[in-house]
Design a protein around this motif. Structure first.
Motif, PDB file in Angstrom:
ATOM      1  N   SER A  32       0.848  -1.155   0.167  1.00 18.12           N
ATOM      2  CA  SER A  32       0.264  -0.009   0.062  1.00 18.12           C
ATOM      3  C   SER A  32       0.846   1.283  -0.186  1.00 18.12           C
ATOM      4  O   SER A  32       2.027   1.319   0.450  1.00 18.12           O
ATOM      5  CB  SER A  32      -0.609   0.091   1.569  1.00 18.12           C
ATOM      6  N   ILE A  33       0.220   2.571  -0.457  1.00 16.75           N
ATOM      7  CA  ILE A  33       0.931   3.733  -0.446  1.00 16.75           C
ATOM      8  C   ILE A  33      -0.304   4.707  -0.579  1.00 16.75           C
ATOM      9  O   ILE A  33      -1.190   4.884  -0.725  1.00 16.75           O
ATOM     10  CB  ILE A  33       1.606   3.761  -1.706  1.00 16.75           C
ATOM     11  N   GLY A  34       0.424   5.723  -0.099  1.00 17.58           N
ATOM     12  CA  GLY A  34      -0.216   7.007   0.651  1.00 17.58           C
ATOM     13  C   GLY A  34      -0.810   7.797  -0.710  1.00 17.58           C
ATOM     14  O   GLY A  34       0.141   7.864  -1.404  1.00 17.58           O
ATOM     15  N   ILE A  35      -2.363   8.043  -1.030  1.00 24.10           N
ATOM     16  CA  ILE A  35      -2.800   8.852  -2.223  1.00 24.10           C
ATOM     17  C   ILE A  35      -1.984   9.821  -2.389  1.00 24.10           C
ATOM     18  O   ILE A  35      -1.584  10.121  -3.850  1.00 24.10           O
ATOM     19  CB  ILE A  35      -3.748   8.753  -2.467  1.00 24.10           C
ATOM     20  N   SER A  36      -1.607  10.718  -1.474  1.00 21.30           N
ATOM     21  CA  SER A  36      -0.739  12.038  -1.525  1.00 21.30           C
ATOM     22  C   SER A  36       0.804  11.889  -1.930  1.00 21.30           C
ATOM     23  O   SER A  36       1.374  12.799  -2.217  1.00 21.30           O
ATOM     24  CB  SER A  36      -0.932  12.652   0.035  1.00 21.30           C
ATOM     25  N   GLU A  37       0.995  10.375  -1.608  1.00 19.99           N
ATOM     26  CA  GLU A  37       2.767  10.745  -2.323  1.00 19.99           C
ATOM     27  C   GLU A  37       2.571  10.142  -4.239  1.00 19.99           C
ATOM     28  O   GLU A  37       3.380  10.811  -4.693  1.00 19.99           O
ATOM     29  CB  GLU A  37       3.194   8.982  -2.043  1.00 19.99           C
ATOM     30  N   LEU A  38       1.473   9.745  -4.278  1.00 14.96           N
ATOM     31  CA  LEU A  38       0.970   9.870  -5.751  1.00 14.96           C
ATOM     32  C   LEU A  38       0.904  11.173  -6.014  1.00 14.96           C
ATOM     33  O   LEU A  38       1.547  11.204  -7.491  1.00 14.96           O
ATOM     34  CB  LEU A  38       0.063   9.090  -6.243  1.00 14.96           C
ATOM     35  N   TYR A  39      -0.017  11.713  -5.557  1.00 12.19           N
ATOM     36  CA  TYR A  39      -0.047  12.901  -5.676  1.00 12.19           C
ATOM     37  C   TYR A  39       0.960  14.226  -5.904  1.00 12.19           C
ATOM     38  O   TYR A  39       1.029  14.585  -7.412  1.00 12.19           O
ATOM     39  CB  TYR A  39      -1.162  13.829  -4.949  1.00 12.19           C
ATOM     40  N   ALA A  40       2.275  13.316  -5.206  1.00 16.20           N
ATOM     41  CA  ALA A  40       2.934  14.659  -4.932  1.00 16.20           C
ATOM     42  C   ALA A  40       3.723  14.051  -6.475  1.00 16.20           C
ATOM     43  O   ALA A  40       4.580  14.994  -7.244  1.00 16.20           O
ATOM     44  CB  ALA A  40       3.920  14.482  -3.800  1.00 16.20           C
ATOM     45  N   LEU A  41       4.044  12.393  -6.977  1.00 15.02           N
ATOM     46  CA  LEU A  41       4.950  12.416  -7.518  1.00 15.02           C
ATOM     47  C   LEU A  41       4.106  12.453  -8.751  1.00 15.02           C
ATOM     48  O   LEU A  41       4.874  13.127  -9.884  1.00 15.02           O
ATOM     49  CB  LEU A  41       4.920  10.500  -7.433  1.00 15.02           C
ATOM     50  N   LEU A  42       2.875  12.717  -9.021  1.00 18.51           N
ATOM     51  CA  LEU A  42       2.835  13.245 -10.380  1.00 18.51           C
ATOM     52  C   LEU A  42       2.133  14.935 -10.754  1.00 18.51           C
ATOM     53  O   LEU A  42       1.582  14.935 -11.530  1.00 18.51           O
ATOM     54  CB  LEU A  42       1.344  12.350 -10.559  1.00 18.51           C
ATOM     55  N   GLU A  73      -7.965  12.858  -7.781  1.00 19.58           N
ATOM     56  CA  GLU A  73      -7.355  12.034  -7.938  1.00 19.58           C
ATOM     57  C   GLU A  73      -8.604  10.399  -8.944  1.00 19.58           C
ATOM     58  O   GLU A  73      -7.968   9.596  -9.043  1.00 19.58           O
ATOM     59  CB  GLU A  73      -8.741  11.828  -6.491  1.00 19.58           C
ATOM     60  N   LYS A  74      -9.513  11.647  -9.614  1.00 17.66           N
ATOM     61  CA  LYS A  74     -10.023  10.622 -10.674  1.00 17.66           C
ATOM     62  C   LYS A  74      -8.831  10.073 -11.550  1.00 17.66           C
ATOM     63  O   LYS A  74      -9.018   9.192 -12.034  1.00 17.66           O
ATOM     64  CB  LYS A  74     -10.865  11.013 -11.065  1.00 17.66           C
ATOM     65  N   ASN A  75      -8.179  10.929 -11.885  1.00 17.82           N
ATOM     66  CA  ASN A  75      -7.276  10.759 -12.695  1.00 17.82           C
ATOM     67  C   ASN A  75      -5.996   9.970 -12.129  1.00 17.82           C
ATOM     68  O   ASN A  75      -5.461   9.299 -13.060  1.00 17.82           O
ATOM     69  CB  ASN A  75      -6.756  12.886 -13.324  1.00 17.82           C
ATOM     70  N   VAL A  76      -6.078   9.596 -11.178  1.00 18.66           N
ATOM     71  CA  VAL A  76      -4.721   8.632 -10.166  1.00 18.66           C
ATOM     72  C   VAL A  76      -5.093   7.300 -10.444  1.00 18.66           C
ATOM     73  O   VAL A  76      -4.470   6.870 -10.466  1.00 18.66           O
ATOM     74  CB  VAL A  76      -4.467   9.366  -9.474  1.00 18.66           C
ATOM     75  N   LYS A  77      -6.644   7.525 -10.034  1.00 17.93           N
ATOM     76  CA  LYS A  77      -7.139   5.611 -10.412  1.00 17.93           C
ATOM     77  C   LYS A  77      -7.512   5.951 -11.374  1.00 17.93           C
ATOM     78  O   LYS A  77      -7.196   4.225 -11.494  1.00 17.93           O
ATOM     79  CB  LYS A  77      -8.524   6.348  -9.689  1.00 17.93           C
ATOM     80  N   ILE A  83      -4.975   6.611 -13.723  1.00 21.64           N
ATOM     81  CA  ILE A  83      -3.936   5.544 -14.724  1.00 21.64           C
ATOM     82  C   ILE A  83      -3.363   4.263 -14.026  1.00 21.64           C
ATOM     83  O   ILE A  83      -2.581   3.534 -14.457  1.00 21.64           O
ATOM     84  CB  ILE A  83      -3.131   6.850 -13.732  1.00 21.64           C
ATOM     85  N   LEU A  84      -3.638   4.349 -12.683  1.00 22.56           N
ATOM     86  CA  LEU A  84      -3.328   3.365 -11.431  1.00 22.56           C
ATOM     87  C   LEU A  84      -4.194   1.485 -12.577  1.00 22.56           C
ATOM     88  O   LEU A  84      -3.898   0.824 -12.229  1.00 22.56           O
ATOM     89  CB  LEU A  84      -3.930   2.905 -10.157  1.00 22.56           C
ATOM     90  N   HIS A  85      -5.310   1.983 -12.627  1.00 23.38           N
ATOM     91  CA  HIS A  85      -6.220   1.453 -13.667  1.00 23.38           C
ATOM     92  C   HIS A  85      -6.196   0.356 -14.573  1.00 23.38           C
ATOM     93  O   HIS A  85      -5.967  -0.573 -15.481  1.00 23.38           O
ATOM     94  CB  HIS A  85      -7.972   1.824 -13.453  1.00 23.38           C
ATOM     95  N   SER A  86      -5.001   1.762 -15.141  1.00 19.10           N
ATOM     96  CA  SER A  86      -4.755   1.064 -16.857  1.00 19.10           C
ATOM     97  C   SER A  86      -3.640   0.055 -16.413  1.00 19.10           C
ATOM     98  O   SER A  86      -3.315   0.026 -17.823  1.00 19.10           O
ATOM     99  CB  SER A  86      -4.264   2.808 -18.212  1.00 19.10           C
ATOM    100  N   LEU A  87      -3.154   0.748 -15.467  1.00 21.69           N
ATOM    101  CA  LEU A  87      -1.651  -0.814 -14.847  1.00 21.69           C
ATOM    102  C   LEU A  87      -2.534  -2.060 -14.232  1.00 21.69           C
ATOM    103  O   LEU A  87      -1.315  -2.438 -13.910  1.00 21.69           O
ATOM    104  CB  LEU A  87      -0.763   0.055 -13.873  1.00 21.69           C
ATOM    105  N   ASN A  88      -3.143  -2.006 -14.457  1.00 28.33           N
ATOM    106  CA  ASN A  88      -4.075  -3.196 -13.612  1.00 28.33           C
ATOM    107  C   ASN A  88      -3.620  -2.796 -12.101  1.00 28.33           C
ATOM    108  O   ASN A  88      -3.165  -4.511 -11.576  1.00 28.33           O
ATOM    109  CB  ASN A  88      -3.662  -4.656 -14.926  1.00 28.33           C
ATOM    110  N   ILE A  89      -4.004  -2.229 -11.546  1.00 22.42           N
ATOM    111  CA  ILE A  89      -3.496  -2.667  -9.580  1.00 22.42           C
ATOM    112  C   ILE A  89      -4.626  -2.068  -9.505  1.00 22.42           C
ATOM    113  O   ILE A  89      -5.759  -1.369  -9.515  1.00 22.42           O
ATOM    114  CB  ILE A  89      -2.864  -0.975  -9.583  1.00 22.42           C
ATOM    115  N   SER A  90      -5.452  -2.678  -8.865  1.00 27.71           N
ATOM    116  CA  SER A  90      -6.207  -2.438  -7.894  1.00 27.71           C
ATOM    117  C   SER A  90      -6.508  -0.932  -6.501  1.00 27.71           C
ATOM    118  O   SER A  90      -5.469  -0.797  -6.101  1.00 27.71           O
ATOM    119  CB  SER A  90      -7.077  -3.532  -6.769  1.00 27.71           C
ATOM    120  N   ILE A  91      -7.393  -0.766  -6.619  1.00 31.62           N
ATOM    121  CA  ILE A  91      -7.699   0.457  -5.374  1.00 31.62           C
ATOM    122  C   ILE A  91      -8.514  -0.195  -4.570  1.00 31.62           C
ATOM    123  O   ILE A  91      -9.801  -0.420  -5.123  1.00 31.62           O
ATOM    124  CB  ILE A  91      -8.103   1.829  -6.293  1.00 31.62           C
ATOM    125  N   GLU A  92      -8.294   0.486  -3.548  1.00 27.03           N
ATOM    126  CA  GLU A  92      -9.735  -0.128  -2.521  1.00 27.03           C
ATOM    127  C   GLU A  92     -10.150   0.703  -1.696  1.00 27.03           C
ATOM    128  O   GLU A  92      -9.284   1.771  -1.326  1.00 27.03           O
ATOM    129  CB  GLU A  92      -8.790  -1.258  -1.003  1.00 27.03           C
TER     130      GLU A  92
END
Length: 75
Positions: free
Chosen positions: A45-55, A60-64, A66-75
């Motif tokens: 797991s990783i905090g969404i704030s880390e992903l916001y900072a990276l990108l 949130e919708k766009n980050v999700k 991108i994650l879905h496009s990589l076939n990574i599950s989001i809970e």
């Protein structure tokens, strides 16, 4: 190896479809985050704030998307 770098064998970690530069950046960041525990853990797991900072986004919708496009599950 510095804390900011990740050395990986291209044959060991293979993505079978074409991905965008943003997807690749996210994939490599997630891999670096999980790298030390790959042999002992099945889930990470990783905090969404880390992903916001990276990108550099707060969309949130766009980050999700991108994650879905990589076939990574989001809970």
């Amino acid at each position: 190896m510095t804390r900011e770098s990740l050395i990986k064998a291209s044959g060991a970690i293979h993505i079978s479809h074409k991905i965008s530069l943003v997807q690749k950046k996210l994939w490599n960041y997630l891999l670096k985050h999980a790298y030390n525990d790959l042999n002992t853990k099945a889930r990470f797991s990783i905090g969404i704030s880390e992903l916001y900072a990276l990108l550099n986004t707060r969309d949130e919708k766009n980050v999700k998307k991108i994650l879905h496009s990589l076939n990574i599950s989001i809970e």
